[in-house]
Motif scaffolding. Structure first.
Motif, mmCIF file in Angstrom:
data_model
loop_
_atom_site.group_PDB
_atom_site.id
_atom_site.type_symbol
_atom_site.label_atom_id
_atom_site.label_comp_id
_atom_site.label_asym_id
_atom_site.label_seq_id
_atom_site.Cartn_x
_atom_site.Cartn_y
_atom_site.Cartn_z
ATOM 1 N N SER A 94 1.635 -8.100 0.413
ATOM 2 C CA SER A 94 0.769 -7.302 1.282
ATOM 3 C C SER A 94 -0.625 -7.121 0.695
ATOM 4 O O SER A 94 -1.556 -6.724 1.398
ATOM 5 N N ARG B 18 7.706 -6.005 1.878
ATOM 6 C CA ARG B 18 6.343 -6.354 1.484
ATOM 7 C C ARG B 18 6.032 -5.769 0.112
ATOM 8 O O ARG B 18 6.338 -4.607 -0.156
ATOM 9 N N THR C 152 3.211 -1.126 2.377
ATOM 10 C CA THR C 152 3.921 -1.792 1.286
ATOM 11 C C THR C 152 5.265 -1.116 1.012
ATOM 12 O O THR C 152 5.351 0.112 0.990
ATOM 13 N N TYR D 257 3.131 -5.280 -3.182
ATOM 14 C CA TYR D 257 1.720 -5.209 -3.579
ATOM 15 C C TYR D 257 1.675 -5.412 -5.089
ATOM 16 O O TYR D 257 2.387 -4.731 -5.836
ATOM 17 N N THR E 222 -1.405 -0.573 3.502
ATOM 18 C CA THR E 222 -0.827 -1.908 3.715
ATOM 19 C C THR E 222 0.641 -1.879 4.121
ATOM 20 O O THR E 222 1.250 -2.935 4.264
#
Length: 224
Positions: free
Chosen positions: A132, A104, A156, A106, A154
């Motif tokens: 994310s 993921r 991440t 960001y 999140t």
């Protein structure tokens, strides 16, 4: 061949894509936040007199030349490395790795427009990459701690930054120890540039950038 080069006073890693990917995958297994920066001619020219910026850049685990002209300025004529750099092969392989391993990311950018451009570029590289979250950051907004908290909430794996220099380097230098992620990847304009290079305006601009860059390198070499 040496795996380090120096251009305009900045030391960079001169590696093949395979070598770079092996190191990157190791970073993704570490507990602490590791950092990668893709260097451009503009960053080198615009910030070469900024001592703080230079110190921050040298703290990165990997600092990669993002344009073949940087390699040529360091007298690197390895055709494989030049071609891989010109074609942004590392970025393509890294996006594929993120998708394959369901990592993921960001996104950080200066403006909402750049967020959209970066998201579109990521989809063109690989539609399966998982986002994310994203945020816009500006030095005067006083939102840095808020964004760090958002990233940490999140789960991440990688923060992908297209923030402009020198703010990009300043931000990660100050907040690296507070980020709960595996990797910070500062790629600046290189993420979307592959898809802008076909435009005539961009081709003309690139010609003048190359000319200015060569002059800066030649000037420094004469001063030495």
């Amino acid at each position: 061949m040496e795996d380090k080069i120096e251009v305009l006073g900045i030391s960079m890693d001169c590696l093949t894509v395979k070598e770079t990917m092996l190191r990157t995958m190791q970073f993704m297994e570490n507990d602490s936040v590791d950092t990668i920066e893709i260097m451009t001619m503009d960053s080198l020219m615009n910030n070469q007199e900024d001592e703080i910026w230079r110190e921050q850049v040298q703290e990165f685990k990997l600092t990669l030349p993002g344009e073949p002209e940087i390699l040529k300025a360091a007298d690197v004529h390895d055709r494989i490395k030049l071609k891989e750099t010109e074609n942004r092969v590392f970025l393509k392989m890294f996006m594929k790795y993120l998708q394959k391993n369901q990592k993921r990311i960001y996104l950080l950018a200066d403006t909402e427009e750049e967020i959209i451009q970066a998201e579109n570029a990521i989809r063109r590289y690989n539609r399966g990459v998982r986002l994310s979250g994203h945020a816009c950051l500006h030095p005067d907004d006083n939102r840095e701690e808020e964004v760090v908290n958002d990233i940490n909430g999140t789960e991440t794996d990688c923060v992908l930054s297209v923030l402009s220099s020198p703010y990009q380097e300043s931000f990660i230098s100050r907040y690296r120890t507070l980020l709960n992620t595996k990797l910070w990847f500062g790629c600046g304009p290189m993420l979307s540039r592959s898809y802008d290079d076909q435009m005539i305006f961009q081709q003309i601009r690139h010609f003048f950038r190359k000319t200015m860059f060569r002059r800066q390198v030649e000037k420094q070499q004469k001063e030495k």
